[in-house]
Design a protein around this motif. Structure first.
Motif, PDB file in Angstrom:
ATOM      1  N   MET A 117       0.804  -1.007  -0.030  1.00  0.00           N
ATOM      2  CA  MET A 117      -0.020  -0.087  -0.042  1.00  0.00           C
ATOM      3  C   MET A 117       0.748   1.401  -0.116  1.00  0.00           C
ATOM      4  SD  MET A 117      -2.834   1.145   2.689  1.00  0.00           S
ATOM      5  CE  MET A 117      -3.552  -0.215   2.816  1.00  0.00           C
ATOM      6  N   GLU A 118       0.633   2.132  -0.728  1.00  0.00           N
ATOM      7  CA  GLU A 118       1.341   3.434  -0.934  1.00  0.00           C
ATOM      8  C   GLU A 118       1.044   4.213   0.090  1.00  0.00           C
ATOM      9  OE1 GLU A 118       3.207   4.780  -3.437  1.00  0.00           O
ATOM     10  OE2 GLU A 118       3.360   3.361  -4.622  1.00  0.00           O
ATOM     11  N   LYS A 119       2.039   5.017   0.718  1.00  0.00           N
ATOM     12  CA  LYS A 119       2.174   5.932   1.864  1.00  0.00           C
ATOM     13  C   LYS A 119       1.923   7.236   1.157  1.00  0.00           C
ATOM     14  CE  LYS A 119       2.941   3.730   5.884  1.00  0.00           C
ATOM     15  NZ  LYS A 119       2.063   4.244   7.086  1.00  0.00           N
ATOM     16  N   TYR A 120       0.955   8.187   1.463  1.00  0.00           N
ATOM     17  CA  TYR A 120       0.783   9.519   0.976  1.00  0.00           C
ATOM     18  C   TYR A 120       0.917  10.285   2.301  1.00  0.00           C
ATOM     19  CZ  TYR A 120      -0.616   7.032  -3.236  1.00  0.00           C
ATOM     20  OH  TYR A 120      -0.686   6.164  -4.126  1.00  0.00           O
ATOM     21  N   ASN A 121       1.452  11.577   2.144  1.00  0.00           N
ATOM     22  CA  ASN A 121       1.341  12.541   3.292  1.00  0.00           C
ATOM     23  C   ASN A 121       0.187  13.436   3.252  1.00  0.00           C
ATOM     24  OD1 ASN A 121       3.835  11.576   4.429  1.00  0.00           O
ATOM     25  ND2 ASN A 121       4.965  12.553   2.842  1.00  0.00           N
ATOM     26  N   THR A 122      -0.003  13.831   1.633  1.00  0.00           N
ATOM     27  CA  THR A 122      -1.307  14.566   1.571  1.00  0.00           C
ATOM     28  C   THR A 122      -2.244  14.179   0.434  1.00  0.00           C
ATOM     29  OG1 THR A 122      -0.385  15.846   0.015  1.00  0.00           O
ATOM     30  CG2 THR A 122       0.419  16.603   1.876  1.00  0.00           C
ATOM     31  N   ILE A 123      -3.581  14.608   0.824  1.00  0.00           N
ATOM     32  CA  ILE A 123      -4.478  14.435  -0.064  1.00  0.00           C
ATOM     33  C   ILE A 123      -4.082  14.762  -1.834  1.00  0.00           C
ATOM     34  CG2 ILE A 123      -6.879  14.924  -0.860  1.00  0.00           C
ATOM     35  CD1 ILE A 123      -7.542  15.098   1.911  1.00  0.00           C
ATOM     36  N   ASP A 124      -3.455  15.726  -1.786  1.00  0.00           N
ATOM     37  CA  ASP A 124      -2.806  16.365  -2.920  1.00  0.00           C
ATOM     38  C   ASP A 124      -2.017  15.097  -3.751  1.00  0.00           C
ATOM     39  OD1 ASP A 124      -4.302  18.871  -3.289  1.00  0.00           O
ATOM     40  OD2 ASP A 124      -2.633  19.697  -2.083  1.00  0.00           O
ATOM     41  N   GLU A 125      -0.974  14.609  -2.888  1.00  0.00           N
ATOM     42  CA  GLU A 125      -0.148  13.514  -3.488  1.00  0.00           C
ATOM     43  C   GLU A 125      -1.139  12.293  -3.844  1.00  0.00           C
ATOM     44  OE1 GLU A 125       2.397  12.315  -0.441  1.00  0.00           O
ATOM     45  OE2 GLU A 125       3.423  14.248  -0.194  1.00  0.00           O
ATOM     46  N   TYR A 126      -1.967  12.121  -2.912  1.00  0.00           N
ATOM     47  CA  TYR A 126      -2.889  10.691  -3.179  1.00  0.00           C
ATOM     48  C   TYR A 126      -3.745  11.017  -4.482  1.00  0.00           C
ATOM     49  CZ  TYR A 126      -6.692   7.210  -2.941  1.00  0.00           C
ATOM     50  OH  TYR A 126      -7.610   6.238  -3.232  1.00  0.00           O
ATOM     51  N   ILE A 127      -4.293  12.200  -4.645  1.00  0.00           N
ATOM     52  CA  ILE A 127      -4.929  12.345  -6.040  1.00  0.00           C
ATOM     53  C   ILE A 127      -3.917  12.344  -7.089  1.00  0.00           C
ATOM     54  CG2 ILE A 127      -6.292  13.954  -7.204  1.00  0.00           C
ATOM     55  CD1 ILE A 127      -7.782  14.689  -4.590  1.00  0.00           C
ATOM     56  N   ALA A 128      -2.791  12.957  -7.123  1.00  0.00           N
ATOM     57  CA  ALA A 128      -1.800  13.115  -8.364  1.00  0.00           C
ATOM     58  C   ALA A 128      -1.329  11.765  -8.718  1.00  0.00           C
ATOM     59  CB  ALA A 128      -0.603  13.771  -7.754  1.00  0.00           C
ATOM     60  N   LEU A 180     -17.437  17.748  -1.208  1.00  0.00           N
ATOM     61  CA  LEU A 180     -17.093  17.380   0.292  1.00  0.00           C
ATOM     62  C   LEU A 180     -16.731  18.646   1.191  1.00  0.00           C
ATOM     63  CD1 LEU A 180     -15.649  13.922   0.029  1.00  0.00           C
ATOM     64  CD2 LEU A 180     -18.136  14.418   0.597  1.00  0.00           C
ATOM     65  N   GLN A 181     -16.125  19.379   0.740  1.00  0.00           N
ATOM     66  CA  GLN A 181     -15.452  20.646   1.438  1.00  0.00           C
ATOM     67  C   GLN A 181     -16.598  21.677   1.547  1.00  0.00           C
ATOM     68  OE1 GLN A 181     -12.466  21.053   3.218  1.00  0.00           O
ATOM     69  NE2 GLN A 181     -13.618  22.469   4.319  1.00  0.00           N
ATOM     70  N   ARG A 182     -17.381  21.937   0.376  1.00  0.00           N
ATOM     71  CA  ARG A 182     -18.576  22.799   0.375  1.00  0.00           C
ATOM     72  C   ARG A 182     -19.642  22.466   1.283  1.00  0.00           C
ATOM     73  NH1 ARG A 182     -16.831  23.732  -4.852  1.00  0.00           N
ATOM     74  NH2 ARG A 182     -18.047  22.153  -5.706  1.00  0.00           N
ATOM     75  N   MET A 183     -19.834  20.753   1.262  1.00  0.00           N
ATOM     76  CA  MET A 183     -20.985  20.430   2.177  1.00  0.00           C
ATOM     77  C   MET A 183     -20.621  20.537   3.553  1.00  0.00           C
ATOM     78  SD  MET A 183     -21.556  16.734   0.304  1.00  0.00           S
ATOM     79  CE  MET A 183     -21.776  16.649  -1.431  1.00  0.00           C
ATOM     80  N   VAL A 184     -19.248  20.343   3.894  1.00  0.00           N
ATOM     81  CA  VAL A 184     -18.936  20.529   5.470  1.00  0.00           C
ATOM     82  C   VAL A 184     -17.886  21.202   5.644  1.00  0.00           C
ATOM     83  CG1 VAL A 184     -18.666  19.163   7.473  1.00  0.00           C
ATOM     84  CG2 VAL A 184     -19.807  18.179   5.487  1.00  0.00           C
ATOM     85  N   PRO A 185     -17.794  22.674   5.318  1.00  0.00           N
ATOM     86  CA  PRO A 185     -16.635  23.585   5.455  1.00  0.00           C
ATOM     87  C   PRO A 185     -15.919  23.617   6.628  1.00  0.00           C
ATOM     88  CG  PRO A 185     -18.688  24.837   5.405  1.00  0.00           C
ATOM     89  CD  PRO A 185     -19.054  23.366   5.212  1.00  0.00           C
ATOM     90  N   GLU A 186     -16.578  23.479   7.634  1.00  0.00           N
ATOM     91  CA  GLU A 186     -15.893  23.349   9.098  1.00  0.00           C
ATOM     92  C   GLU A 186     -15.076  21.756   9.253  1.00  0.00           C
ATOM     93  OE1 GLU A 186     -19.929  21.790  10.003  1.00  0.00           O
ATOM     94  OE2 GLU A 186     -19.101  23.206   8.532  1.00  0.00           O
ATOM     95  N   ALA A 187     -15.160  20.952   8.243  1.00  0.00           N
ATOM     96  CA  ALA A 187     -14.332  19.646   8.396  1.00  0.00           C
ATOM     97  C   ALA A 187     -12.786  19.984   8.173  1.00  0.00           C
ATOM     98  CB  ALA A 187     -15.044  18.629   7.666  1.00  0.00           C
ATOM     99  N   LYS A 188     -11.978  19.149   8.666  1.00  0.00           N
ATOM    100  CA  LYS A 188     -10.681  19.252   8.558  1.00  0.00           C
ATOM    101  C   LYS A 188     -10.452  18.080   7.362  1.00  0.00           C
ATOM    102  CE  LYS A 188      -9.576  22.343  11.639  1.00  0.00           C
ATOM    103  NZ  LYS A 188     -10.294  23.522  11.232  1.00  0.00           N
ATOM    104  N   GLN A 189      -9.045  18.165   6.789  1.00  0.00           N
ATOM    105  CA  GLN A 189      -8.786  17.064   5.505  1.00  0.00           C
ATOM    106  C   GLN A 189      -7.427  16.366   5.934  1.00  0.00           C
ATOM    107  OE1 GLN A 189      -9.219  18.382   1.679  1.00  0.00           O
ATOM    108  NE2 GLN A 189     -10.425  19.934   2.191  1.00  0.00           N
ATOM    109  N   LYS A 190      -7.336  15.069   5.848  1.00  0.00           N
ATOM    110  CA  LYS A 190      -6.120  14.491   6.280  1.00  0.00           C
ATOM    111  C   LYS A 190      -6.144  13.060   5.423  1.00  0.00           C
ATOM    112  CE  LYS A 190      -7.461  12.045  10.359  1.00  0.00           C
ATOM    113  NZ  LYS A 190      -7.165  11.757  11.704  1.00  0.00           N
ATOM    114  N   ILE A 191      -4.788  12.430   5.670  1.00  0.00           N
ATOM    115  CA  ILE A 191      -4.947  11.067   5.156  1.00  0.00           C
ATOM    116  C   ILE A 191      -5.000  10.324   6.339  1.00  0.00           C
ATOM    117  CG2 ILE A 191      -3.262   9.284   3.921  1.00  0.00           C
ATOM    118  CD1 ILE A 191      -4.359  11.231   1.681  1.00  0.00           C
ATOM    119  N   SER A 192      -5.944   9.190   6.383  1.00  0.00           N
ATOM    120  CA  SER A 192      -6.146   8.172   7.274  1.00  0.00           C
ATOM    121  C   SER A 192      -6.533   6.924   6.716  1.00  0.00           C
ATOM    122  CB  SER A 192      -7.349   8.737   8.021  1.00  0.00           C
ATOM    123  OG  SER A 192      -7.427   7.935   9.397  1.00  0.00           O
ATOM    124  N   TYR A 193      -6.063   5.910   7.193  1.00  0.00           N
ATOM    125  CA  TYR A 193      -6.217   4.536   6.634  1.00  0.00           C
ATOM    126  C   TYR A 193      -5.569   4.555   5.067  1.00  0.00           C
ATOM    127  CZ  TYR A 193      -9.093   3.684  10.686  1.00  0.00           C
ATOM    128  OH  TYR A 193      -9.325   3.510  11.713  1.00  0.00           O
TER     129      TYR A 193
END
Length: 118
Positions: A1-12, A29-42
């Motif tokens: 399984m690849e390891k990504y540090n950011t969502i940008d890396e994952y998408i790229a 998703l960001q528009r739907m829940v603007p207060e949510a944070k983003q990260k790589i998990s699992y």
């Protein structure tokens, strides 16, 4: 399984057409829940709000959305016609994402997460 540090890396890491779908889903998703944070998990993109809210991932033939088993059970009628498993729904990559349905799933997850004790 690849390891990504950011969502940008994952998408790229995906072909251009899949990148477009994943980036659009991320923005929606960001528009739907603007207060949510983003990260790589699992090892996949994750939105958090009082804990993990929803995960998403790209695959060769589908986009996976991971709202958890409670959402899948509660919205099973709405999810008919889509491949589901315990906590996952798969959307075919060759069809537009059903954003109204995804919003319904996300809204369910927001209510569930905000009801959790902090």
């Amino acid at each position: 399984m690849e390891k990504y540090n950011t969502i940008d890396e994952y998408i790229a890491s995906f072909p251009v057409e899949t990148q477009k779908i994943l980036q659009q889903l991320r923005e929606d998703l960001q528009r739907m829940v603007p207060e949510a944070k983003q990260k790589i998990s699992y090892a996949i993109p994750t939105f958090t709000l009082n804990g993990n809210l929803i995960h998403f991932a790209g695959y060769k033939s589908h986009i996976g959305l991971y709202p958890g088993n409670k959402a899948i059970e509660a919205l099973s009628n709405d999810l008919e016609g889509y491949q589901t498993s315990k906590g996952t729904v798969q959307f075919p990559i060759d069809k537009p994402l059903p954003m109204d349905l995804i919003k319904k799933v996300v809204d369910f997850c927001v209510v569930q997460n905000l009801a959790k004790k902090k």
